[in-house]
Design an enzyme around this catalytic site. Structure first.
Site, PDB file in Angstrom:
ATOM      1  NE  ARG A  25      -1.513  -1.073   4.145  1.00 59.27           N
ATOM      2  CZ  ARG A  25      -2.312  -1.259   5.184  1.00 59.27           C
ATOM      3  NH1 ARG A  25      -2.700  -0.231   5.918  1.00 59.27           N
ATOM      4  NH2 ARG A  25      -2.725  -2.456   5.527  1.00 59.27           N
ATOM      5  CG  ASP A  38       1.161   6.082   4.140  1.00 61.18           C
ATOM      6  OD1 ASP A  38       0.776   4.906   4.237  1.00 61.18           O
ATOM      7  OD2 ASP A  38       2.068   6.579   4.845  1.00 61.18           O
ATOM      8  NE  ARG A  97       4.539  10.592   4.966  1.00 61.05           N
ATOM      9  CZ  ARG A  97       3.245  10.606   5.263  1.00 61.05           C
ATOM     10  NH1 ARG A  97       2.458   9.596   4.889  1.00 61.05           N
ATOM     11  NH2 ARG A  97       2.736  11.615   5.924  1.00 61.05           N
TER      12      ARG A  97
END
Lengths: 253, 253
Positions: free
Chosen positions: B50, B52, B206
């Protein structure tokens, strides 16, 4: 009164062009609104030339007159904090009273980007015209040389133009093929068509590009470019290429 | 049943991430909708992992099982004509039944883009995090080397993660400084931070970037990167950098 010049980038996607008009949100409106918020003054922002709806600018040059005493090094930051994120003032300086962003401009450069591949580039889709079929780049490079020099560009000007003279000088015109990195399937590259001149007629670059695309598609021979130019007849040239591939690249004074 | 693999680019700006969730419009939803429109089948699209909300993908890899007999060379075009313009299928091929986009992935590469200059770049604003202040690039390059190798990345993982193991292997991690053309005022360049690993934890890239930015700002010494990693404590690392600077660059099988 002070005369402030500034360089501005904008993404033209959501604007009805640069210049204020009765209907529609323009870049000029946004700039004048930001200056009003900052200084309390209603000014008129002059640009090096209008850009059409949907056309972008990497480095448009503008000027305006003001009584504000804001130091020149603060203008960019102060305006940017009052502008939407698709308009950015890159720099500002104070110029002599006689400077006029349009009348003082000596050379302007436009670039037109064509994405040549089966599918469009998601990240550049707002700034590239997507052409999925084959283009004969050599023929296009050959054809574009015809426009260099001083010519009457009536054939490459919107018929909705009332102007005394349609003579302009093109100093440089070139096509660069920028290939993709090549590590992914189904890619090819981007054509960057760059034209530098002393001025441009309404839709001129877009009609030149629309004609070059037809030459690249093999619909017309490269040699026809010169004949179209000499005909001084808009109906002889190709269609007006889409606005979103065009970018005002730079202006020289 | 056939197993179709495809490579897809997407601009994550307007999506609640890749993976289907109760609330929100996701990339997976759009892909499954396009396949339904094309084949009449309700399929489940599996991705390499996935991404975000707001994160982009240059070359995400997915697969799904289908009874459709559409020739493999027609899938890309057929899906693209049914997808919004911010999602593009770049290629498709048929793979063995055992292929699984996530489980079969060997290496994944993410890139994070930081615009270093006084003002943001209008044309890249959706894909670059803008940092107007000075960054010590040498210190950031020094710090990032600490993450290469097999480590427990608990410090660089969202606390909202329930996972048996937070051990991952980073094969490569580098920072490239791409300077601007330099013909315009008030510009500097872009930092491209690239990390390749066998897998990534939730928010891992991140948080690594958020920590590197604090090092670049001089808030922490470069040597602290290793200490943060060894602490296995999320509270020791920096903030989670904004989503829009992150792009899933490629997946290798």
């Amino acid at each position: 009164m002070r005369n402030i010049r500034f360089v501005v980038s904008y993404d033209g996607t959501h604007y009805s062009g640069f210049q204020t008009q009765p209907s529609g949100n323009t870049v000029q409106d946004q700039l004048e609104k930001a200056i009003l918020k900052l200084t309390g003054e209603t000014v008129k922002v002059t640009s090096s030339g209008r850009t059409d709806a949907g056309v972008h600018a990497r480095a448009q040059v503008c000027n305006f007159h003001t009584d504000s005493r804001i130091p020149v090094e603060r203008w960019s930051m102060a305006l940017n904090s009052r502008l939407p994120s698709d308009i950015v003032v890159r720099s500002a300086d104070e110029v002599p009273e006689t400077f006029h962003a349009r009348k003082s401009a000596k050379r302007k450069t436009y670039s037109y980007f064509i994405r040549c591949s089966k599918f469009h580039d998601v990240f550049e889709r707002a700034y590239q015209y997507h052409h999925p079929g084959h283009l004969d780049i050599a023929a296009m490079k050959d054809a574009i040389t015809a426009i260099v020099g001083e010519h009457d560009f009536t054939s490459f000007c919107s018929v909705h133009t009332e102007l005394e003279s349609k003579v302009r000088t093109i100093y440089e015109a070139a096509i660069e093929h920028i290939p993709d990195a090549g590590d992914l399937p189904e890619t090819s590259g981007v054509l960057k068509i760059t034209v530098t001149g002393n001025g441009f007629l309404y839709n001129m670059v877009r009609i030149i590009v629309g004609t070059l695309i037809e030459i690249g598609e093999g619909k017309r021979p490269a040699a026809e470019m010169r004949a179209i130019l000499e005909a001084r007849d808009r109906s002889r040239a190709g269609p007006t290429a889409m606005a979103h591939g065009l970018m005002l690249w730079s202006v020289e004074y």
